[in-house]
Design a protein around this motif. Structure first.
Motif, mmCIF file in Angstrom:
data_model
loop_
_atom_site.group_PDB
_atom_site.id
_atom_site.type_symbol
_atom_site.label_atom_id
_atom_site.label_comp_id
_atom_site.label_asym_id
_atom_site.label_seq_id
_atom_site.Cartn_x
_atom_site.Cartn_y
_atom_site.Cartn_z
ATOM 1 N N UNK A 157 0.828 -1.203 0.000
ATOM 2 C CA UNK A 157 0.000 0.000 0.000
ATOM 3 C C UNK A 157 0.862 1.252 0.000
ATOM 4 N N UNK A 158 1.932 1.251 0.794
ATOM 5 C CA UNK A 158 2.807 2.417 0.836
ATOM 6 C C UNK A 158 3.562 2.595 -0.481
ATOM 7 N N UNK A 159 3.995 1.494 -1.094
ATOM 8 C CA UNK A 159 4.674 1.591 -2.393
ATOM 9 C C UNK A 159 3.723 2.120 -3.457
ATOM 10 N N UNK A 160 2.452 1.743 -3.349
ATOM 11 C CA UNK A 160 1.447 2.291 -4.262
ATOM 12 C C UNK A 160 1.386 3.810 -4.117
ATOM 13 N N UNK A 161 1.375 4.275 -2.873
ATOM 14 C CA UNK A 161 1.323 5.710 -2.614
ATOM 15 C C UNK A 161 2.535 6.418 -3.217
ATOM 16 N N UNK A 162 3.714 5.851 -2.980
ATOM 17 C CA UNK A 162 4.949 6.466 -3.475
ATOM 18 C C UNK A 162 4.974 6.480 -4.996
ATOM 19 N N UNK A 163 4.600 5.364 -5.626
ATOM 20 C CA UNK A 163 4.603 5.309 -7.084
ATOM 21 C C UNK A 163 3.623 6.334 -7.654
ATOM 22 N N UNK A 164 2.499 6.504 -6.975
ATOM 23 C CA UNK A 164 1.527 7.495 -7.426
ATOM 24 C C UNK A 164 2.135 8.880 -7.498
ATOM 25 N N UNK A 165 2.944 9.225 -6.486
ATOM 26 C CA UNK A 165 3.598 10.541 -6.484
ATOM 27 C C UNK A 165 4.677 10.628 -7.560
ATOM 28 N N UNK A 166 5.377 9.506 -7.788
ATOM 29 C CA UNK A 166 6.441 9.499 -8.794
ATOM 30 C C UNK A 166 5.872 9.756 -10.182
#
Length: 214
Positions: A157-166
């Motif tokens: 879930x956190x990696x999803x959040x980070x990728x979204x920002x990237x």
């Protein structure tokens, strides 16, 4: 035995668990967070924390790595096997990159090194709680992208959040500010995402995302 300090009866911001065998650190963090409207419970070891977790659900947990008995990382992994809902921020005075990576892989939301600034810790905890609320859908008006890459290891879930920002073009610093986590933690998540997707840089991540129609 658990030690708890409560200075606000209503605790408008919820309850915070502080786990550190240094009584001075527990007292300092208790003072800082009660002034911000939190109810704070302090624990000197993981056994006391796990006992409290059976009946209580804090808004956030500050967990020192070097505590008596099981280490903070071991306690973190045990919490995750029980699917605890609270975000966990790991604290360590002897931290290094390898430890930070292990903490993040084990489910920590963020990693803070001692000595720390009191105002920085308070800001990071408040941002972490706000970010956790957004992930749970408790804050309306903000959609969370979902990225799925067939054949690849699933993103957390956190990696999803980070990728979204990237993919939106945010820098590591901007992504950290938006998600309420440190620059270093963003770097760790970014490296993990690239490893999982076989990407070499941000451009590859964006291209991978587009190729799967995310």
């Amino acid at each position: 035995m658990a030690e708890a300090t409560q200075c606000f009866e209503s605790a408008p911001k919820g309850e915070l668990f502080v786990v550190d065998d240094d009584a001075a650190i527990r007292d300092l963090l208790t003072m800082l967070f009660t002034r911000r409207g939190f109810k704070v419970a302090g624990f000197a070891d993981g056994v006391s924390l796990m006992g409290a977790m059976r009946t209580q659900s804090p808004a956030c947990i500050l967990l020192d790595v070097h505590i008596p008995g099981k280490s903070g990382l071991d306690i973190l992994k045990e919490l995750n096997t029980r699917n605890h809902p609270a975000p966990v921020i790991i604290i360590s005075g002897k931290g290094d990159i390898a430890m930070a990576v292990d903490a993040i892989k084990s489910g920590a939301l963020d990693f803070i090194e001692k000595p720390f600034s009191g105002s920085d810790v308070v800001a990071r905890v408040e941002e972490a709680i706000a970010a956790d609320a957004r992930r749970r859908g408790l804050v309306q008006g903000e959609e969370k992208p979902h990225f799925y890459f067939p054949g690849r290891e699933p993103l957390t879930a956190r990696e999803q959040d980070v990728l979204g920002r990237i993919v939106e073009g945010a820098t590591n610093k901007e992504a950290g500010q938006q998600l309420g986590i440190s620059y270093r933690t963003i770097e760790i998540h970014r490296a993990r995402i690239m490893e999982k997707l076989g990407a070499r840089n941000a451009a590859d991540l964006i291209s991978e995302n587009r190729s799967h129609g995310a």
